[in-house]
Design a protein around this motif. Structure first.
Motif, PDB file in Angstrom:
ATOM      1  N   LEU A 126      -4.358   7.295  -5.601  1.00  0.00           N
ATOM      2  CA  LEU A 126      -4.661   5.910  -5.250  1.00  0.00           C
ATOM      3  C   LEU A 126      -6.147   5.714  -4.996  1.00  0.00           C
ATOM      4  CD1 LEU A 126      -3.619   3.073  -4.612  1.00  0.00           C
ATOM      5  CD2 LEU A 126      -3.187   3.836  -2.267  1.00  0.00           C
ATOM      6  N   ALA A 127      -6.802   6.701  -4.363  1.00  0.00           N
ATOM      7  CA  ALA A 127      -8.235   6.564  -4.080  1.00  0.00           C
ATOM      8  C   ALA A 127      -9.050   6.480  -5.369  1.00  0.00           C
ATOM      9  CB  ALA A 127      -8.706   7.753  -3.237  1.00  0.00           C
ATOM     10  N   GLU A 128      -8.687   7.285  -6.370  1.00  0.00           N
ATOM     11  CA  GLU A 128      -9.400   7.245  -7.650  1.00  0.00           C
ATOM     12  C   GLU A 128      -9.129   5.930  -8.376  1.00  0.00           C
ATOM     13  OE1 GLU A 128     -11.494   8.464 -11.223  1.00  0.00           O
ATOM     14  OE2 GLU A 128     -11.706   8.637  -9.053  1.00  0.00           O
ATOM     15  N   TRP A 129      -7.878   5.471  -8.312  1.00  0.00           N
ATOM     16  CA  TRP A 129      -7.530   4.184  -8.918  1.00  0.00           C
ATOM     17  C   TRP A 129      -8.360   3.056  -8.308  1.00  0.00           C
ATOM     18  CZ3 TRP A 129      -5.756   1.001 -12.371  1.00  0.00           C
ATOM     19  CH2 TRP A 129      -5.256  -0.254 -12.002  1.00  0.00           C
ATOM     20  N   GLN A 130      -8.468   3.055  -6.981  1.00  0.00           N
ATOM     21  CA  GLN A 130      -9.242   2.021  -6.295  1.00  0.00           C
ATOM     22  C   GLN A 130     -10.726   2.140  -6.610  1.00  0.00           C
ATOM     23  OE1 GLN A 130      -7.878   2.820  -2.291  1.00  0.00           O
ATOM     24  NE2 GLN A 130      -6.312   1.220  -2.374  1.00  0.00           N
ATOM     25  N   ARG A 131     -11.225   3.377  -6.727  1.00  0.00           N
ATOM     26  CA  ARG A 131     -12.637   3.574  -7.058  1.00  0.00           C
ATOM     27  C   ARG A 131     -12.964   2.971  -8.422  1.00  0.00           C
ATOM     28  NH1 ARG A 131     -16.064   6.471 -10.033  1.00  0.00           N
ATOM     29  NH2 ARG A 131     -14.372   7.448 -11.212  1.00  0.00           N
ATOM     30  N   ILE A 132     -12.078   3.167  -9.371  1.00  0.00           N
ATOM     31  CA  ILE A 132     -12.296   2.610 -10.710  1.00  0.00           C
ATOM     32  C   ILE A 132     -12.305   1.095 -10.658  1.00  0.00           C
ATOM     33  CG2 ILE A 132     -11.231   2.348 -12.998  1.00  0.00           C
ATOM     34  CD1 ILE A 132     -10.304   5.280 -12.717  1.00  0.00           C
ATOM     35  N   GLN A 148       0.839  -1.205   0.000  1.00  0.00           N
ATOM     36  CA  GLN A 148       0.000   0.000   0.000  1.00  0.00           C
ATOM     37  C   GLN A 148       0.871   1.251   0.000  1.00  0.00           C
ATOM     38  OE1 GLN A 148      -3.312   0.111  -0.109  1.00  0.00           O
ATOM     39  NE2 GLN A 148      -3.870   2.177   0.546  1.00  0.00           N
ATOM     40  N   ALA A 149       1.945   1.230   0.801  1.00  0.00           N
ATOM     41  CA  ALA A 149       2.863   2.369   0.841  1.00  0.00           C
ATOM     42  C   ALA A 149       3.536   2.570  -0.504  1.00  0.00           C
ATOM     43  CB  ALA A 149       3.913   2.149   1.940  1.00  0.00           C
ATOM     44  N   ASN A 150       3.922   1.472  -1.140  1.00  0.00           N
ATOM     45  CA  ASN A 150       4.516   1.546  -2.471  1.00  0.00           C
ATOM     46  C   ASN A 150       3.573   2.199  -3.460  1.00  0.00           C
ATOM     47  OD1 ASN A 150       7.179   0.732  -3.019  1.00  0.00           O
ATOM     48  ND2 ASN A 150       6.690  -1.394  -2.566  1.00  0.00           N
ATOM     49  N   ASN A 151       2.291   1.863  -3.378  1.00  0.00           N
ATOM     50  CA  ASN A 151       1.309   2.429  -4.305  1.00  0.00           C
ATOM     51  C   ASN A 151       1.103   3.918  -4.051  1.00  0.00           C
ATOM     52  OD1 ASN A 151       1.034  -0.005  -5.537  1.00  0.00           O
ATOM     53  ND2 ASN A 151      -0.891  -0.555  -4.584  1.00  0.00           N
ATOM     54  N   ASP A 152       1.069   4.314  -2.781  1.00  0.00           N
ATOM     55  CA  ASP A 152       0.981   5.746  -2.470  1.00  0.00           C
ATOM     56  C   ASP A 152       2.178   6.487  -3.051  1.00  0.00           C
ATOM     57  OD1 ASP A 152      -1.450   5.931  -1.050  1.00  0.00           O
ATOM     58  OD2 ASP A 152      -0.520   5.194   0.776  1.00  0.00           O
ATOM     59  N   PHE A 153       3.368   5.923  -2.877  1.00  0.00           N
ATOM     60  CA  PHE A 153       4.584   6.521  -3.435  1.00  0.00           C
ATOM     61  C   PHE A 153       4.488   6.610  -4.957  1.00  0.00           C
ATOM     62  CE2 PHE A 153       8.768   5.503  -5.382  1.00  0.00           C
ATOM     63  CZ  PHE A 153       9.422   6.700  -5.106  1.00  0.00           C
ATOM     64  N   SER A 154       3.893   5.605  -5.588  1.00  0.00           N
ATOM     65  CA  SER A 154       3.774   5.580  -7.043  1.00  0.00           C
ATOM     66  C   SER A 154       3.038   6.805  -7.568  1.00  0.00           C
ATOM     67  CB  SER A 154       3.024   4.317  -7.487  1.00  0.00           C
ATOM     68  OG  SER A 154       3.745   3.154  -7.149  1.00  0.00           O
ATOM     69  N   PHE A 155       1.911   7.145  -6.951  1.00  0.00           N
ATOM     70  CA  PHE A 155       1.132   8.285  -7.416  1.00  0.00           C
ATOM     71  C   PHE A 155       1.824   9.602  -7.104  1.00  0.00           C
ATOM     72  CE2 PHE A 155      -2.025   4.949  -7.449  1.00  0.00           C
ATOM     73  CZ  PHE A 155      -2.718   5.210  -8.629  1.00  0.00           C
ATOM     74  N   ASP A 156       2.496   9.687  -5.952  1.00  0.00           N
ATOM     75  CA  ASP A 156       3.261  10.894  -5.628  1.00  0.00           C
ATOM     76  C   ASP A 156       4.378  11.104  -6.645  1.00  0.00           C
ATOM     77  OD1 ASP A 156       1.684  11.312  -3.398  1.00  0.00           O
ATOM     78  OD2 ASP A 156       3.108  10.393  -2.002  1.00  0.00           O
ATOM     79  N   LEU A 157       5.094  10.037  -6.954  1.00  0.00           N
ATOM     80  CA  LEU A 157       6.192  10.108  -7.913  1.00  0.00           C
ATOM     81  C   LEU A 157       5.678  10.497  -9.289  1.00  0.00           C
ATOM     82  CD1 LEU A 157       9.283   9.478  -8.390  1.00  0.00           C
ATOM     83  CD2 LEU A 157       8.534   7.203  -9.112  1.00  0.00           C
ATOM     84  N   PHE A 158       4.590   9.862  -9.704  1.00  0.00           N
ATOM     85  CA  PHE A 158       4.037  10.107 -11.027  1.00  0.00           C
ATOM     86  C   PHE A 158       3.591  11.561 -11.179  1.00  0.00           C
ATOM     87  CE2 PHE A 158       0.521   9.578 -14.195  1.00  0.00           C
ATOM     88  CZ  PHE A 158       1.341   9.276 -15.265  1.00  0.00           C
ATOM     89  N   SER A 159       2.986  12.099 -10.133  1.00  0.00           N
ATOM     90  CA  SER A 159       2.537  13.491 -10.172  1.00  0.00           C
ATOM     91  C   SER A 159       3.718  14.444 -10.338  1.00  0.00           C
ATOM     92  CB  SER A 159       1.770  13.820  -8.878  1.00  0.00           C
ATOM     93  OG  SER A 159       1.412  15.181  -8.835  1.00  0.00           O
ATOM     94  N   GLN A 160       4.780  14.201  -9.597  1.00  0.00           N
ATOM     95  CA  GLN A 160       5.958  15.065  -9.678  1.00  0.00           C
ATOM     96  C   GLN A 160       6.638  14.965 -11.042  1.00  0.00           C
ATOM     97  OE1 GLN A 160       7.317  17.321  -7.513  1.00  0.00           O
ATOM     98  NE2 GLN A 160       5.580  17.063  -6.118  1.00  0.00           N
ATOM     99  N   VAL A 161       6.755  13.762 -11.570  1.00  0.00           N
ATOM    100  CA  VAL A 161       7.396  13.587 -12.879  1.00  0.00           C
ATOM    101  C   VAL A 161       6.582  14.278 -13.967  1.00  0.00           C
ATOM    102  CG1 VAL A 161       8.079  11.901 -14.641  1.00  0.00           C
ATOM    103  CG2 VAL A 161       8.574  11.457 -12.233  1.00  0.00           C
ATOM    104  N   ASN A 162       5.262  14.190 -13.892  1.00  0.00           N
ATOM    105  CA  ASN A 162       4.421  14.861 -14.879  1.00  0.00           C
ATOM    106  C   ASN A 162       4.580  16.377 -14.815  1.00  0.00           C
ATOM    107  OD1 ASN A 162       2.901  13.043 -16.578  1.00  0.00           O
ATOM    108  ND2 ASN A 162       1.953  12.284 -14.718  1.00  0.00           N
ATOM    109  N   GLN A 163       4.706  16.919 -13.609  1.00  0.00           N
ATOM    110  CA  GLN A 163       4.883  18.364 -13.478  1.00  0.00           C
ATOM    111  C   GLN A 163       6.174  18.828 -14.145  1.00  0.00           C
ATOM    112  OE1 GLN A 163       4.285  19.991  -9.484  1.00  0.00           O
ATOM    113  NE2 GLN A 163       2.859  18.328  -9.011  1.00  0.00           N
ATOM    114  N   LEU A 164       7.221  18.016 -14.038  1.00  0.00           N
ATOM    115  CA  LEU A 164       8.506  18.375 -14.638  1.00  0.00           C
ATOM    116  C   LEU A 164       8.555  18.104 -16.130  1.00  0.00           C
ATOM    117  CD1 LEU A 164      11.183  17.244 -12.011  1.00  0.00           C
ATOM    118  CD2 LEU A 164      10.456  19.564 -12.584  1.00  0.00           C
ATOM    119  N   ASN A 165       7.594  17.331 -16.629  1.00  0.00           N
ATOM    120  CA  ASN A 165       7.592  16.964 -18.049  1.00  0.00           C
ATOM    121  C   ASN A 165       6.273  17.343 -18.703  1.00  0.00           C
ATOM    122  OD1 ASN A 165      10.200  15.144 -18.552  1.00  0.00           O
ATOM    123  ND2 ASN A 165       9.381  14.673 -16.525  1.00  0.00           N
TER     124      ASN A 165
END
Length: 416
Positions: free
Chosen positions: A286-292, A49-66
Motif C-alpha cells: 500500500l505504501a508503494e501504491w500511495q507513493r506512485i 484503508q483496512a480493506n486496501n491493506d488486506f488487498s495487498f496481503d491477499l494479493f501477495s499470498q495468491v501470487n506466492q501460490l501461483n
C-alpha cells in the motif's frame, strides 16, 4: 517462478479519484465531465484503508501460490463476501477474521455501514462505466438459521436470501445461473457440486465494464514483441494512444494512469525493471501504491499497452489461513453461532473466480467469491512508454481508495 511468463498486477480500486484528462482523442471527451468526488467520514476512511491493506496481503499470498502464472483477483469481492460472513462469526473466530480483514478495533456497525455506503455509492457513478455489485445467501432447506444474521446482511449488503434443497441436482444450476446473470455471463460455472456438509453459501459478484476516456485506435494496433522474465520474447497485440494523463518516469520504474469515462475510475499501469520485477512484485504494498499516486505528473505521452483476456480461479482456504483466519476453517474450533444456534458451522471453502479483458475500447472484468459454510453434523519531448515487459496495472475509482480488483500477468494472453 517460471521464467516463460511475465506478470501483470491488476488492482481495481474503488474511489481513488484521478484528474480528468483534457485533450480530445475520442468521442467520450466531447461529453462534459461530471466527475464526482464521493465524501467519506473518518470512520469509513478507516475501513477503506483496512480493506486496501488486506488487498495487498491477499494479493501477495495468491501470487506466492501461483508463481509463474497470470493472476487476477478482486480483493473487494473477497472482502465483501467475508464481511457478510463476519456477521455470523463469534468469539475467537470473529477476532481472527476481523484481524485478517484489518478491522481490529472497529465495531460491527462501522464495518457494515461502510460496506453499505460503498455498495450504494460505487454503482452508477459514471454513465460510461458499468460497475455492479450483487450479494446473495443460499440456505439449505431444513436448517434453522438465525433471522438476525440474515436481516443484517439483507440490510447492509442488499443480499438476496433464498432457501434451496441442496440435495436436488438443480440447486447447483440455480446458484451458477445467479452468478452468470450477476457477472453478465462472464463467469458461468463456479460450483461443480454441493457437498453433503454444505449448509449455506454467501456469494459476492462484481461486474465492471469501462470505456477508456482516450480509446486506443484500432488501426494503430500492431503485433510487437513482449519481453518475458527470462529474456525471451513472445508476440502480442500492442495498442497505442497519445494523450495527456498522469505519468511517472523513474530510473527503474514507469507508470501511467489511464482514465475511464468521466474519470472516476482509472487503470494505473506500473512497469518496474524487468530484472527487478519479481522482487518488486513481492514487496509491492500500500505504501508503494500511495507513493506512485502522489508522484504522478500530468503530461502528454504515448502509451503502448498489450491486449489480453483470461480467466482465473483459486481456492483461498490456504491463503486466508496464512493471513490469520485458519480457525474459521477448523470444524472443531470455528464459532459461527451467530448464524445458527443448532448447527456447528465452519467455512468449508472460499472459492474465487475472475475474468478480465483489456482491449482498444476499454476493460471488462468480473469476479465472484463464494464462501461455502459447512456443518460438522450436516516535456518538450513527448515521452513514449511501451509496456512490452512485466508490468503492474491498477484500475481505480478515484476518491476513497477502496481496492476492488488485483491481478498479475506473466504473459499477455487472449483466450477465445
Amino acid at each position: 517462478m517460471k521464467q516463460t511468463l511475465l506478470k501483470l498486477i491488476f488492482l481495481i480500486l474503488a474511489m481513488h479519484f484521478v484528474l480528468a484528462c483534457s485533450r480530445d482523442h475520442n468521442p467520450l471527451s466531447a461529453t462534459p465531465s461530471k466527475y464526482q468526488t464521493l465524501p467519506v467520514t473518518h470512520l469509513q476512511k478507516n475501513v477503506i484503508q483496512a480493506n486496501n491493506d488486506f488487498s495487498f496481503d491477499l494479493f501477495s499470498q495468491v501470487n506466492q501460490l501461483n508463481a509463474g502464472k497470470n493472476v487476477f483477483i478482486s480483493p473487494f469481492s473477497v472482502s465483501m463476501a467475508l464481511g457478510m460472513t463476519l456477521n455470523g462469526a463469534n468469539g475467537q473466530t470473529y477476532t481472527a477474521m476481523q484481524k485478517t480483514l484489518g478491522f481490529t478495533g472497529m465495531d460491527a456497525q462501522q464495518i457494515n455501514d461502510t460496506y453499505h455506503y460503498l455498495y450504494n455509492s460505487l454503482q452508477d457513478l459514471d454513465p460510461k462505466v458499468i460497475f455492479k455489485i450483487a450479494n446473495s445467501i443460499w440456505c439449505r432447506q431444513g436448517i434453522d438459521f438465525l433471522p438476525d444474521f440474515l436481516k443484517i446482511n439483507q440490510t447492509y449488503f442488499h443480499a438476496e436470501v433464498q432457501t434451496l434443497n441442496f440435495a436436488d441436482p438443480q440447486a447447483v444450476l440455480t446458484i451458477n445461473n445467479w452468478i452468470a446473470e450477476a457477472t453478465n455471463q462472464k463467469i458461468k460455472k463456479v460450483l461443480e457440486q454441493i457437498p453433503s456438509e454444505a449448509v449455506m453459501y454467501l456469494i459476492n459478484a462484481l461486474y465492471f465494464n469501462g470505456l477508456w476516456t482516450y480509446q486506443f485506435p484500432q488501426e494503430k494496433v500492431r503485433q510487437e514483441d513482449f519481453s518475458l522474465l527470462n529474456g525471451q520474447s513472445v508476440p502480442c497485440q500492442m495498442m497505442r494512444v497519445q494523450c495527456k494523463i498522469p505519468i511517472l518516469i523513474e530510473e527503474d520504474l514507469q507508470a501511467v494512469q489511464l482514465p475511464y469515462g468521466q474519470g472516476n475510475f482509472a487503470m494505473t499501469v506500473i512497469m518496474p525493471s524487468r530484472t527487478e520485477f519479481e522482487s518488486y512484485q513481492q514487496s509491492f504494498n500500500l505504501a508503494e501504491w500511495q507513493r506512485i499516486q502522489e508522484n504522478f505528473k500530468q503530461r502528454e505521452c504515448v502509451v503502448g499497452l498489450p491486449k489480453f483476456r483470461f480467466d482465473f480461479k483459486s481456492n483461498l482456504n490456504q491463503v486466508l489461513s496464512a493471513l490469520g483466519m485458519g480457525i474459521a476453517f477448523n470444524e472443531n474450533r470455528a464459532d459461527f453461532s451467530r448464524i445458527s444456534e443448532t448447527e456447528r458451522l465452519f467455512i468449508n471453502r472460499v472459492i474465487h473466480q475472475t475474468f478480465v479483458e483489456v482491449s482498444e475500447k476499454g476493460t471488462e472484468a468480473a469476479a465472484v467469491t463464494v464462501v461455502e459454510i459447512g456443518a460438522t453434523s450436516v516535456g518538450p519531448t513527448v515521452p513514449t512508454i511501451i509496456f512490452n515487459q512485466p508490468f503492474i496495472f491498477v484500475i481505480s475509482e478515484t476518491s476513497t481508495n477502496t481496492i476492488l480488483f488485483m491481478g498479475s500477468i506473466l504473459q499477455p494472453e487472449w483466450q477465445e
